[in-house]
Design an enzyme around this catalytic site. Structure first.
Site, PDB file in Angstrom:
ATOM      1  N   ASP A 184       0.317  -7.037  -6.660  1.00 23.20           N
ATOM      2  CA  ASP A 184      -1.037  -7.031  -7.212  1.00 23.20           C
ATOM      3  C   ASP A 184      -1.273  -8.328  -7.993  1.00 23.20           C
ATOM      4  O   ASP A 184      -0.672  -8.540  -9.042  1.00 23.20           O
ATOM      5  CB  ASP A 184      -1.191  -5.812  -8.129  1.00 23.20           C
ATOM      6  CG  ASP A 184      -2.633  -5.446  -8.406  1.00 23.20           C
ATOM      7  OD1 ASP A 184      -3.518  -6.269  -8.141  1.00 23.20           O
ATOM      8  OD2 ASP A 184      -2.877  -4.328  -8.891  1.00 23.20           O
ATOM      9  N   ASP A 185      -2.103  -9.206  -7.450  1.00 22.05           N
ATOM     10  CA  ASP A 185      -2.464 -10.478  -8.084  1.00 22.05           C
ATOM     11  C   ASP A 185      -1.324 -11.497  -8.075  1.00 22.05           C
ATOM     12  O   ASP A 185      -1.262 -12.363  -8.961  1.00 22.05           O
ATOM     13  CB  ASP A 185      -2.920 -10.279  -9.541  1.00 22.05           C
ATOM     14  CG  ASP A 185      -4.191  -9.467  -9.669  1.00 22.05           C
ATOM     15  OD1 ASP A 185      -4.768  -9.091  -8.638  1.00 22.05           O
ATOM     16  OD2 ASP A 185      -4.609  -9.204 -10.816  1.00 22.05           O
ATOM     17  N   CYS A 220      -8.976  -6.956  -5.793  1.00 17.45           N
ATOM     18  CA  CYS A 220      -8.041  -5.958  -5.276  1.00 17.45           C
ATOM     19  C   CYS A 220      -8.608  -4.859  -4.385  1.00 17.45           C
ATOM     20  O   CYS A 220      -8.206  -4.728  -3.236  1.00 17.45           O
ATOM     21  CB  CYS A 220      -7.276  -5.330  -6.430  1.00 17.45           C
ATOM     22  SG  CYS A 220      -8.285  -4.900  -7.842  1.00 17.45           S
ATOM     23  N   HIS A 238      -6.527   2.884  -5.614  1.00 16.83           N
ATOM     24  CA  HIS A 238      -7.714   2.071  -5.916  1.00 16.83           C
ATOM     25  C   HIS A 238      -8.744   2.048  -4.782  1.00 16.83           C
ATOM     26  O   HIS A 238      -9.377   1.025  -4.526  1.00 16.83           O
ATOM     27  CB  HIS A 238      -7.318   0.640  -6.297  1.00 16.83           C
ATOM     28  CG  HIS A 238      -8.328  -0.013  -7.209  1.00 16.83           C
ATOM     29  ND1 HIS A 238      -8.265  -1.349  -7.538  1.00 16.83           N
ATOM     30  CD2 HIS A 238      -9.430   0.489  -7.843  1.00 16.83           C
ATOM     31  CE1 HIS A 238      -9.274  -1.646  -8.344  1.00 16.83           C
ATOM     32  NE2 HIS A 238      -9.997  -0.550  -8.535  1.00 16.83           N
ATOM     33  N   ASP A 286      -2.471  -8.535  -2.699  1.00 12.16           N
ATOM     34  CA  ASP A 286      -3.832  -8.092  -2.401  1.00 12.16           C
ATOM     35  C   ASP A 286      -4.880  -9.174  -2.586  1.00 12.16           C
ATOM     36  O   ASP A 286      -6.004  -9.053  -2.102  1.00 12.16           O
ATOM     37  CB  ASP A 286      -4.192  -6.852  -3.234  1.00 12.16           C
ATOM     38  CG  ASP A 286      -4.141  -7.096  -4.741  1.00 12.16           C
ATOM     39  OD1 ASP A 286      -3.641  -8.158  -5.171  1.00 12.16           O
ATOM     40  OD2 ASP A 286      -4.592  -6.209  -5.488  1.00 12.16           O
ATOM     41  N   ASN A 287      -4.560 -10.212  -3.310  1.00 11.55           N
ATOM     42  CA  ASN A 287      -5.447 -11.370  -3.485  1.00 11.55           C
ATOM     43  C   ASN A 287      -4.643 -12.481  -4.126  1.00 11.55           C
ATOM     44  O   ASN A 287      -3.437 -12.336  -4.365  1.00 11.55           O
ATOM     45  CB  ASN A 287      -6.682 -11.022  -4.341  1.00 11.55           C
ATOM     46  CG  ASN A 287      -6.373 -10.265  -5.611  1.00 11.55           C
ATOM     47  OD1 ASN A 287      -6.702  -9.087  -5.728  1.00 11.55           O
ATOM     48  ND2 ASN A 287      -5.722 -10.910  -6.557  1.00 11.55           N
TER      49      ASN A 287
END
Length: 471
Positions: free
Chosen positions: A41-42, A81, A139, A288-289
């Site tokens: 995540d990130d 995300c 999410h 995710d990004n």
């Protein structure tokens, strides 16, 4: 190189893909691979040692890359995300679903989420005989309307929302805030650093698998997302007044968070080896990004919430010892929504014909049966009216009222604006983006967005927040 014909552009569209060309014969009911899909995540493009990180070590993920394929031009479907997660689980542009427009989803809603009726990677793999589990971050909408058990997963342990404290497991701060930790659809309470809890649960899942029944394990960490807390930082958890603590964090803390992520993944991979399942298990690791404020993205510029390369280009690693040669470095352009058609093909299945994949089946490239395919990928982001398209080596980018044309292979830092030098390419890509955008759901005033601006980050002093258009 400047002559991009309509035929060439159409030829590279994702929908054309090799999506249904390889397939059932590869896995056809027996020797189907297990699948472990690990999502950070990130995480920044260069936050692993194998991608150039030197401030801390990531030995397990570096080893995973050496044992399989490391992508150098992999992208996320969005710079934030939940939008990317819609594309990942459906194999389609997230802009086809109302929930996928959110940047990101925040708060419960009866209408904002992944419709349970929509085919997904886990639901389609279940039709191929797979057991499915999600451990970690969902999410994609909140109970009671949405959830992993409603969208193809047999079991779920994790958080429904976007971020939780690593120690309290709450999406906010204070005694009035409830924990966002669930076993299926039932709230639970556990003690421990969240990254470690997810890894331990994944190890248990692997250890319980029986030969003869393939499985999909989606292992979606929240690390290294906010709040800035390493495994020894419980005191910080007690001190902060907001999990988005803009007065917190530093490079050392971020390094400990990523090292903890790497160690957790290492324990899962070790369990896979000890169980004798590693050879015929596809393991994918990506983010995710793009990276956040402490991430390393060199040589790229930009970060999460931006369509510059640093906001959307991500690390991506795939290992499948039974089929995919080790030690590869691939320049194949790839994106989050490619994984659904690729993994379905490996399992002997295909996307639902009523919901054709926008992503491309990369299996022929991974197996050495095809050369790299030229791609056309498109993005948009509400904050600062951003839009982007990459076709071949070219990228058209618009931020606010400013427009650019880059050769992102030669100019990874997106510095040399070639719009005036190649006006034909510039015009064609801009026109193509407009045509594509008409097929997507419109971005309306009620769509939530998030941008990074001067009040919270000094190096973004010239960028207004949330959807306004800079000069």
């Amino acid at each position: 190189m400047t002559n991009i014909t309509r035929r060439r552009v159409l030829k590279s569209l994702p929908a054309l893909a090799l999506a249904s060309q390889l397939p059932s014969a590869l896995a056809a009911g027996k020797d189907q691979p297990n699948i472990i899909f690990i999502l950070a995540d990130d995480l920044g493009h260069a936050d692993l040692g194998v991608y150039g990180q030197t401030d801390f070590r990531t030995p397990n993920l570096d080893k995973l890359a050496a044992q399989g394929v490391r992508f150098t031009q992999a992208y996320a479907n969005s710079a934030v995300c939940s939008a990317t997660r819609f594309a990942l689980i459906t194999g389609r542009y997230q802009y086809r679903l109302r929930g996928g427009l959110e940047e990101p989803i925040a708060g419960a809603s009866d209408t904002i989420g992944l419709p349970p009726s929509h085919p997904t990677l886990p639901s389609l793999l279940k039709k191929q005989g797979y057991g499915t589990a999600l451990i970690g971050k969902w999410h994609l909408g909140y109970l009671p309307t949405f959830g992993p058990l409603k969208s193809g997963y047999d079991s779920f342990f994790g958080n429904y929302g976007g971020a939780i404290d690593y120690f309290t497991h709450k999406p906010g701060v204070g005694p009035q805030v409830k924990e966002d930790l669930y076993e299926g659809e039932v709230p639970v309470h556990q003690i421990g650093y969240y990254t470690d809890l997810l890894g331990a649960r994944a190890v248990d899942f692997v250890n319980k698998q029986q030969s003869g029944k393939p499985f999909l394990l989606s292992l979606h960490y929240t690390a290294p997302h906010w709040p800035w807390e390493g495994p020894g930082d419980e005191a910080i958890s007690r001190d902060i007044d907001n999990i988005f603590h803009y007065d917190g964090g530093d490079l050392a803390t971020y390094g400990r968070m990523v090292e903890s992520l790497d160690a957790s993944i290492g324990r899962v991979l070790q369990a896979l080896e000890q169980k004798g399942l590693a050879d015929n298990t596809i393991v994918i690791f990506t983010s995710d990004n793009g990276g956040e404020r402490f991430s390393k993205t060199w040589p790229l510029t930009g970060q999460k919430t931006e369509l510059l390369e640093g906001g959307i280009r991500v690390p991506a690693i795939l290992r499948w010892p039974a089929k995919v040669k080790a030690g590869q470095v691939s320049e194949q352009v790839a994106i989050s929504m490619d994984w659904l058609p690729t993994l379905l093909a490996a399992a002997g299945g295909a996307p639902d014909p009523a919901y054709p994949a926008d992503g491309q089946n990369l299996l022929p490239v991974l197996l050495g049966q095809s050369q790299n395919n030229e791609r056309t990928l498109l993005w948009r982001y509400k904050a600062n009216a951003q839009r982007a398209i990459r076709s071949g080596n070219w990228k058209y980018l618009k931020i606010g009222k400013n427009e650019f044309l880059f050769d992102v292979v030669k100019d990874q830092r997106e510095r040399a604006n070639l719009a005036k030098r190649h006006p034909d390419v510039f015009a064609q890509l801009k026109s193509q983006w407009e045509a594509w955008n008409k097929d997507m759901l419109p971005i309306t005033a009620d769509v939530r967005t998030h941008g990074v601006s001067g009040p919270v980050q000094a190096d973004r002093y010239g960028v207004p927040a949330n959807g306004s258009v800079p000069d």
